[in-house]
Design a protein around this motif. Structure first.
Motif, PDB file in Angstrom:
ATOM      1  N   ALA A  78      49.602  49.025  45.913  1.00 37.99           N
ATOM      2  CA  ALA A  78      49.382  48.903  47.363  1.00 37.99           C
ATOM      3  C   ALA A  78      47.999  49.433  47.743  1.00 37.99           C
ATOM      4  N   ARG A  79      47.584  50.499  47.043  1.00 39.05           N
ATOM      5  CA  ARG A  79      46.277  51.092  47.289  1.00 39.05           C
ATOM      6  C   ARG A  79      45.162  50.117  46.858  1.00 39.05           C
ATOM      7  N   LEU A  80      45.393  49.436  45.733  1.00 38.84           N
ATOM      8  CA  LEU A  80      44.423  48.442  45.274  1.00 38.84           C
ATOM      9  C   LEU A  80      44.341  47.269  46.242  1.00 38.84           C
ATOM     10  N   GLU A  81      45.506  46.845  46.730  1.00 37.07           N
ATOM     11  CA  GLU A  81      45.510  45.703  47.650  1.00 37.07           C
ATOM     12  C   GLU A  81      44.776  46.051  48.943  1.00 37.07           C
ATOM     13  N   GLU A  82      44.908  47.305  49.364  1.00 36.09           N
ATOM     14  CA  GLU A  82      44.179  47.749  50.557  1.00 36.09           C
ATOM     15  C   GLU A  82      42.671  47.662  50.331  1.00 36.09           C
ATOM     16  N   ALA A  83      42.246  48.070  49.136  1.00 39.16           N
ATOM     17  CA  ALA A  83      40.813  48.069  48.826  1.00 39.16           C
ATOM     18  C   ALA A  83      40.278  46.654  48.648  1.00 39.16           C
ATOM     19  N   LEU A  84      41.081  45.792  48.045  1.00 37.23           N
ATOM     20  CA  LEU A  84      40.583  44.478  47.619  1.00 37.23           C
ATOM     21  C   LEU A  84      41.000  43.349  48.553  1.00 37.23           C
ATOM     22  N   GLY A  85      41.919  43.628  49.444  1.00 31.31           N
ATOM     23  CA  GLY A  85      42.355  42.611  50.400  1.00 31.31           C
ATOM     24  C   GLY A  85      43.517  41.804  49.860  1.00 31.31           C
ATOM     25  N   PRO A  86      44.263  41.164  50.774  1.00 29.02           N
ATOM     26  CA  PRO A  86      45.396  40.357  50.346  1.00 29.02           C
ATOM     27  C   PRO A  86      44.912  39.074  49.659  1.00 29.02           C
ATOM     28  N   VAL A  87      45.733  38.541  48.764  1.00 27.82           N
ATOM     29  CA  VAL A  87      45.370  37.313  48.043  1.00 27.82           C
ATOM     30  C   VAL A  87      46.061  36.132  48.707  1.00 27.82           C
ATOM     31  N   GLU A  88      45.262  35.183  49.171  1.00 32.86           N
ATOM     32  CA  GLU A  88      45.845  33.975  49.791  1.00 32.86           C
ATOM     33  C   GLU A  88      45.592  32.723  48.970  1.00 32.86           C
ATOM     34  N   VAL A  89      44.473  32.698  48.231  1.00 37.74           N
ATOM     35  CA  VAL A  89      44.209  31.602  47.296  1.00 37.74           C
ATOM     36  C   VAL A  89      43.744  32.192  45.975  1.00 37.74           C
ATOM     37  N   GLY A  90      43.900  31.393  44.906  1.00 40.49           N
ATOM     38  CA  GLY A  90      43.434  31.845  43.609  1.00 40.49           C
ATOM     39  C   GLY A  90      41.919  31.750  43.529  1.00 40.49           C
ATOM     40  N   GLY A  91      41.322  32.624  42.721  1.00 36.81           N
ATOM     41  CA  GLY A  91      39.876  32.571  42.543  1.00 36.81           C
ATOM     42  C   GLY A  91      39.356  33.825  41.885  1.00 36.81           C
ATOM     43  N   ILE A  92      38.042  33.837  41.673  1.00 37.48           N
ATOM     44  CA  ILE A  92      37.361  34.970  41.053  1.00 37.48           C
ATOM     45  C   ILE A  92      36.357  35.530  42.055  1.00 37.48           C
ATOM     46  N   THR A  93      36.460  36.816  42.338  1.00 38.35           N
ATOM     47  CA  THR A  93      35.508  37.480  43.226  1.00 38.35           C
ATOM     48  C   THR A  93      34.743  38.512  42.415  1.00 38.35           C
ATOM     49  N   THR A  94      33.425  38.454  42.477  1.00 39.53           N
ATOM     50  CA  THR A  94      32.600  39.421  41.752  1.00 39.53           C
ATOM     51  C   THR A  94      32.446  40.694  42.581  1.00 39.53           C
ATOM     52  N   LEU A  95      32.885  41.815  42.025  1.00 40.74           N
ATOM     53  CA  LEU A  95      32.742  43.100  42.710  1.00 40.74           C
ATOM     54  C   LEU A  95      31.474  43.815  42.258  1.00 40.74           C
ATOM     55  N   HIS A  96      31.067  43.531  41.010  1.00 38.87           N
ATOM     56  CA  HIS A  96      29.866  44.155  40.451  1.00 38.87           C
ATOM     57  C   HIS A  96      29.414  43.317  39.270  1.00 38.87           C
ATOM     58  N   ASN A  97      28.099  43.075  39.172  1.00 42.07           N
ATOM     59  CA  ASN A  97      27.578  42.290  38.044  1.00 42.07           C
ATOM     60  C   ASN A  97      26.212  42.836  37.652  1.00 42.07           C
ATOM     61  N   ALA A  98      26.161  43.464  36.479  1.00 39.60           N
ATOM     62  CA  ALA A  98      24.902  44.015  35.971  1.00 39.60           C
ATOM     63  C   ALA A  98      24.857  43.762  34.465  1.00 39.60           C
ATOM     64  N   ALA A  99      23.745  44.129  33.838  1.00 40.19           N
ATOM     65  CA  ALA A  99      23.565  43.849  32.413  1.00 40.19           C
ATOM     66  C   ALA A  99      24.612  44.550  31.556  1.00 40.19           C
ATOM     67  N   ASP A 100      25.070  45.728  31.998  1.00 37.59           N
ATOM     68  CA  ASP A 100      25.969  46.523  31.158  1.00 37.59           C
ATOM     69  C   ASP A 100      27.420  46.506  31.634  1.00 37.59           C
ATOM     70  N   LEU A 101      27.682  45.901  32.800  1.00 37.97           N
ATOM     71  CA  LEU A 101      29.032  45.993  33.358  1.00 37.97           C
ATOM     72  C   LEU A 101      29.264  44.893  34.391  1.00 37.97           C
ATOM     73  N   THR A 102      30.422  44.231  34.267  1.00 41.82           N
ATOM     74  CA  THR A 102      30.843  43.284  35.302  1.00 41.82           C
ATOM     75  C   THR A 102      32.263  43.636  35.712  1.00 41.82           C
ATOM     76  N   VAL A 103      32.497  43.688  37.011  1.00 39.19           N
ATOM     77  CA  VAL A 103      33.843  43.956  37.524  1.00 39.19           C
ATOM     78  C   VAL A 103      34.236  42.785  38.422  1.00 39.19           C
ATOM     79  N   LEU A 104      35.340  42.147  38.073  1.00 32.92           N
ATOM     80  CA  LEU A 104      35.810  40.985  38.832  1.00 32.92           C
ATOM     81  C   LEU A 104      37.202  41.252  39.385  1.00 32.92           C
ATOM     82  N   HIS A 105      37.461  40.633  40.535  1.00 32.86           N
ATOM     83  CA  HIS A 105      38.828  40.571  41.052  1.00 32.86           C
ATOM     84  C   HIS A 105      39.293  39.142  40.817  1.00 32.86           C
ATOM     85  N   VAL A 106      40.366  38.988  40.042  1.00 35.68           N
ATOM     86  CA  VAL A 106      40.818  37.652  39.660  1.00 35.68           C
ATOM     87  C   VAL A 106      42.249  37.439  40.110  1.00 35.68           C
TER      88      VAL A 106
END
Ligand SMILES: [Fe+2]
Length: 184
Positions: free
Chosen positions: A37-65
């Motif tokens: 529930a805490r993650l959903e608050e931070a990342l928002g509710p999911v209404e459609v499928g997809g990939i959202t980039t939260l962070h993208n750098a040479a050493d690290l990528t964080v995606l919400h999928v």
């Protein structure tokens, strides 16, 4: 205090300085997915499928999928370690290795919400969401996810080809359209 996307990225960045970054990131994700529930608050509710980039750098990528119900993504590789923290639904993984005739199966694993899947940099997997709910996860990669040369394989022929994110985007679109049509 509420969790933010910046907090999540900062936790992953801190983990990168640990002796074994992938295991430190796994620990971060294991902690995060205990509180969906805490993650959903931070990342928002999911209404459609997809990939959202939260962070993208040479050493690290964080995606919400969010995998759309009924969706399956053909085999592909990342060529960097990955840790996938599920916090909604379930991801069905099939694993492969290169073989003279394309790929051969090496098994599979169902990853339900609350679980973390760690993949080595030589992993090849396909992913399916066989449930009638979105399969939602944080995906963390030990490199620049979008700018590394690597392969994907046709689901039917298992023919190797260069990774194509536009093809993946079309898969999401088709799956989202199908899913929306099935809603009352
Ligand atoms: Fe993947």
């Amino acid at each position: 205090m509420a969790l933010t996307v910046e907090d999540i990225v900062a936790m992953c960045q801190t983990a990168l300085s640990e002796h074994t970054p992938v295991l430190a990131v796994r620990d971060v994700l294991e902690e995060l997915v205990t509180r969906p529930a805490r993650l959903e608050e931070a990342l928002g509710p999911v209404e459609v499928g997809g990939i959202t980039t939260l962070h993208n750098a040479a050493d690290l990528t964080v995606l919400h999928v969010a995998w759309t119900p009924g969706m399956a993504l053909y085999p592909h590789e990342h060529r960097m370690w990955a840790a996938i923290g599920m916090y909604g639904g379930q991801e069905d993984n099939a694993f492969f290795r290169r073989a003279p005739e394309g790929l051969e199966s090496t098994g599979g694993r169902e990853v339900p919400a609350g679980d973390v899947l760690v993949l080595g940099d030589d992993a090849i997997h396909s992913v399916a969401n066989s449930r009638r709910e979105f399969a939602v996860a944080l995906h963390v990669y030990g490199g620049d996810f979008f700018n590394v040369e690597r392969s994907e394989w046709d689901f039917e022929t298992l023919e190797e080809r260069p990774r194509d994110f536009e093809r993946t985007a079309r898969l999401f679109e088709e799956a989202n359209t199908r899913w929306l049509q099935q809603q009352p």
